[in-house]
Scaffold this motif. Structure first.
Motif, PDB file in Angstrom:
ATOM      1  N   VAL A 110       0.835  -1.209   0.000  1.00  0.00           N
ATOM      2  CA  VAL A 110       0.000   0.000   0.000  1.00  0.00           C
ATOM      3  C   VAL A 110       0.862   1.248   0.000  1.00  0.00           C
ATOM      4  O   VAL A 110       0.639   2.186  -0.781  1.00  0.00           O
ATOM      5  CB  VAL A 110      -0.951   0.007   1.218  1.00  0.00           C
ATOM      6  CG1 VAL A 110      -1.599   1.381   1.384  1.00  0.00           C
ATOM      7  CG2 VAL A 110      -2.034  -1.040   1.049  1.00  0.00           C
ATOM      8  N   TYR A 111       1.861   1.273   0.858  1.00  0.00           N
ATOM      9  CA  TYR A 111       2.685   2.483   0.969  1.00  0.00           C
ATOM     10  C   TYR A 111       3.447   2.776  -0.317  1.00  0.00           C
ATOM     11  O   TYR A 111       3.395   3.903  -0.833  1.00  0.00           O
ATOM     12  CB  TYR A 111       3.666   2.349   2.137  1.00  0.00           C
ATOM     13  CG  TYR A 111       4.583   3.536   2.251  1.00  0.00           C
ATOM     14  CD1 TYR A 111       4.143   4.738   2.786  1.00  0.00           C
ATOM     15  CD2 TYR A 111       5.895   3.477   1.780  1.00  0.00           C
ATOM     16  CE1 TYR A 111       4.973   5.838   2.868  1.00  0.00           C
ATOM     17  CE2 TYR A 111       6.741   4.573   1.861  1.00  0.00           C
ATOM     18  CZ  TYR A 111       6.275   5.753   2.404  1.00  0.00           C
ATOM     19  OH  TYR A 111       7.103   6.845   2.474  1.00  0.00           O
ATOM     20  N   ILE A 113       3.027   1.620  -3.432  1.00  0.00           N
ATOM     21  CA  ILE A 113       2.168   1.910  -4.577  1.00  0.00           C
ATOM     22  C   ILE A 113       1.600   3.321  -4.463  1.00  0.00           C
ATOM     23  O   ILE A 113       1.556   4.080  -5.447  1.00  0.00           O
ATOM     24  CB  ILE A 113       1.023   0.875  -4.678  1.00  0.00           C
ATOM     25  CG1 ILE A 113       1.590  -0.492  -5.066  1.00  0.00           C
ATOM     26  CG2 ILE A 113      -0.021   1.320  -5.706  1.00  0.00           C
ATOM     27  CD1 ILE A 113       0.566  -1.618  -5.057  1.00  0.00           C
ATOM     28  N   ALA A 114       1.201   3.697  -3.250  1.00  0.00           N
ATOM     29  CA  ALA A 114       0.678   5.044  -3.031  1.00  0.00           C
ATOM     30  C   ALA A 114       1.736   6.102  -3.322  1.00  0.00           C
ATOM     31  O   ALA A 114       1.449   7.145  -3.930  1.00  0.00           O
ATOM     32  CB  ALA A 114       0.176   5.181  -1.596  1.00  0.00           C
ATOM     33  N   ARG A 115       2.964   5.839  -2.914  1.00  0.00           N
ATOM     34  CA  ARG A 115       4.048   6.797  -3.170  1.00  0.00           C
ATOM     35  C   ARG A 115       4.360   6.900  -4.665  1.00  0.00           C
ATOM     36  O   ARG A 115       4.609   7.986  -5.186  1.00  0.00           O
ATOM     37  CB  ARG A 115       5.309   6.377  -2.410  1.00  0.00           C
ATOM     38  CG  ARG A 115       5.158   6.355  -0.907  1.00  0.00           C
ATOM     39  CD  ARG A 115       4.730   7.691  -0.352  1.00  0.00           C
ATOM     40  NE  ARG A 115       5.737   8.711  -0.545  1.00  0.00           N
ATOM     41  CZ  ARG A 115       5.566  10.000  -0.269  1.00  0.00           C
ATOM     42  NH1 ARG A 115       4.380  10.404   0.180  1.00  0.00           N
ATOM     43  NH2 ARG A 115       6.522  10.867  -0.451  1.00  0.00           N
ATOM     44  N   GLN A 116       4.334   5.754  -5.360  1.00  0.00           N
ATOM     45  CA  GLN A 116       4.596   5.775  -6.797  1.00  0.00           C
ATOM     46  C   GLN A 116       3.517   6.532  -7.560  1.00  0.00           C
ATOM     47  O   GLN A 116       3.792   7.164  -8.588  1.00  0.00           O
ATOM     48  CB  GLN A 116       4.694   4.336  -7.328  1.00  0.00           C
ATOM     49  CG  GLN A 116       5.933   3.589  -6.888  1.00  0.00           C
ATOM     50  CD  GLN A 116       7.217   4.255  -7.375  1.00  0.00           C
ATOM     51  OE1 GLN A 116       7.327   4.653  -8.535  1.00  0.00           O
ATOM     52  NE2 GLN A 116       8.182   4.390  -6.477  1.00  0.00           N
ATOM     53  N   LEU A 117       2.313   6.498  -7.052  1.00  0.00           N
ATOM     54  CA  LEU A 117       1.209   7.220  -7.688  1.00  0.00           C
ATOM     55  C   LEU A 117       1.132   8.672  -7.246  1.00  0.00           C
ATOM     56  O   LEU A 117       0.279   9.421  -7.723  1.00  0.00           O
ATOM     57  CB  LEU A 117      -0.123   6.515  -7.382  1.00  0.00           C
ATOM     58  CG  LEU A 117      -0.294   5.112  -7.964  1.00  0.00           C
ATOM     59  CD1 LEU A 117      -1.610   4.492  -7.486  1.00  0.00           C
ATOM     60  CD2 LEU A 117      -0.267   5.156  -9.503  1.00  0.00           C
ATOM     61  N   GLY A 118       2.006   9.057  -6.335  1.00  0.00           N
ATOM     62  CA  GLY A 118       2.038  10.440  -5.869  1.00  0.00           C
ATOM     63  C   GLY A 118       0.896  10.817  -4.956  1.00  0.00           C
ATOM     64  O   GLY A 118       0.520  12.001  -4.871  1.00  0.00           O
ATOM     65  N   LEU A 119       0.322   9.845  -4.242  1.00  0.00           N
ATOM     66  CA  LEU A 119      -0.799  10.122  -3.344  1.00  0.00           C
ATOM     67  C   LEU A 119      -0.301  10.778  -2.057  1.00  0.00           C
ATOM     68  O   LEU A 119       0.830  10.553  -1.624  1.00  0.00           O
ATOM     69  CB  LEU A 119      -1.540   8.832  -3.008  1.00  0.00           C
ATOM     70  CG  LEU A 119      -2.131   8.065  -4.190  1.00  0.00           C
ATOM     71  CD1 LEU A 119      -2.824   6.796  -3.710  1.00  0.00           C
ATOM     72  CD2 LEU A 119      -3.115   8.935  -4.967  1.00  0.00           C
ATOM     73  N   SER A 129      -5.036   0.120   6.107  1.00  0.00           N
ATOM     74  CA  SER A 129      -5.761  -0.959   6.806  1.00  0.00           C
ATOM     75  C   SER A 129      -6.789  -1.627   5.909  1.00  0.00           C
ATOM     76  O   SER A 129      -7.789  -2.150   6.382  1.00  0.00           O
ATOM     77  CB  SER A 129      -6.449  -0.393   8.056  1.00  0.00           C
ATOM     78  OG  SER A 129      -7.321   0.674   7.718  1.00  0.00           O
ATOM     79  N   LYS A 130      -6.543  -1.656   4.616  1.00  0.00           N
ATOM     80  CA  LYS A 130      -7.505  -2.188   3.644  1.00  0.00           C
ATOM     81  C   LYS A 130      -7.825  -3.666   3.851  1.00  0.00           C
ATOM     82  O   LYS A 130      -8.901  -4.134   3.489  1.00  0.00           O
ATOM     83  CB  LYS A 130      -6.978  -2.001   2.218  1.00  0.00           C
ATOM     84  CG  LYS A 130      -5.728  -2.812   1.921  1.00  0.00           C
ATOM     85  CD  LYS A 130      -5.276  -2.700   0.497  1.00  0.00           C
ATOM     86  CE  LYS A 130      -4.033  -3.543   0.243  1.00  0.00           C
ATOM     87  NZ  LYS A 130      -4.251  -4.983   0.528  1.00  0.00           N
ATOM     88  N   SER A 131      -6.888  -4.433   4.419  1.00  0.00           N
ATOM     89  CA  SER A 131      -7.092  -5.875   4.578  1.00  0.00           C
ATOM     90  C   SER A 131      -7.563  -6.253   5.978  1.00  0.00           C
ATOM     91  O   SER A 131      -7.481  -7.410   6.374  1.00  0.00           O
ATOM     92  CB  SER A 131      -5.792  -6.627   4.250  1.00  0.00           C
ATOM     93  OG  SER A 131      -5.459  -6.481   2.883  1.00  0.00           O
TER      94      SER A 131
END
Length: 233
Positions: A110-111, A113-119, A129-131
């Motif tokens: 999650v972290y 992928i979120a950073r790569q997408l610039g979120l 906590s998606k899971s």
């Protein structure tokens, strides 16, 4: 609470139940049997909110009872856990390994992928906590100052996605052991995935129930530490 508010609550609760069961039974006749009813009913409810006088805030407050019922529903999964406790004790190492791998895989994926997408950080904190089952996920998001609505969407998508494709994917990979299936589904798709396992086998449900609780506990402990470390680096 006045009579109008009470009537609003009853109406929204009844609407939710009717829509859910209509989608559950209606899907069989429209080639949508593989789609979980929670997805279909959510789409219908969204459309009703969008195109009728019903508003999101009012609907959310009126149906908060269903959110509360998630807690006793999760506890009720202790029944198959009790029945198969002797088998679970024999596989303690496998269960612990599944929990640790699941928690760290979820946090890291999650972290990054979120950073790569610039979120933004707040979005990352809301997705971390998606899971985890909904009541625990909400508390984790609260501690991380995240956005509840994003967390709820992520939890539902993760659970329903796992319920839709999880068993088929495991079968494709040649996984046939009930313990392995229950651990995989419970660790990644929480209550929704475990409920799907219960349709197939109580043993799968027992392992799923145990691991979803442990994943929730470990994620609640490790997520704030993980966010602190990556934010400070």
């Amino acid at each position: 609470m006045n009579f109008q508010d009470f009537l609003m609550i009853l109406s929204c609760l009844a609407l939710t139940v009717i829509v859910f069961y209509a989608c559950k039974f209606g899907a069989k006749y429209f080639l949508l049997g593989k789609v979980p009813p929670i997805i279909l009913s959510s789409v219908v409810i969204i459309l009703l909110i969008e195109f009728t006088p019903l508003d999101y805030e009012g609907y959310g407050e009126s149906t908060s009872l269903f959110t509360w019922l998630l807690m006793p529903a999760t506890v009720a999964m202790a029944y198959p856990l009790y029945i198969y406790w002797h088998l679970i004790r024999k596989n303690a190492l496998a269960i612990f390994t599944a929990v640790i791998v699941s928690v760290f895989t979820s946090l890291l994926s999650v972290y990054f992928i979120a950073r790569q997408l610039g979120l933004e950080e707040v979005i990352c904190a809301s997705l971390i906590s998606k899971s985890v089952t909904t009541p625990v996920a909400i508390e984790i998001t609260k501690n991380l100052d995240g956005i509840f609505s994003i967390t709820l969407c992520a939890v539902v998508i993760t659970g329903t996605g796992g319920a839709m494709i999880g068993l088929g994917l495991l079968r494709l990979l040649g996984v046939k052991n009930d313990a392995a299936i229950g651990l995989s589904m419970g660790a990644t798709s929480h209550v929704i995935g475990t409920a799907k396992c219960l349709e197939k086998s109580q043993l799968q449900g027992a392992y799923g129930a145990l691991v979803l609780v442990l994943v929730g506990v470990f994620t609640a402990i490790l997520a704030p530490i993980f966010i602190y470390i990556v934010s400070a680096s």
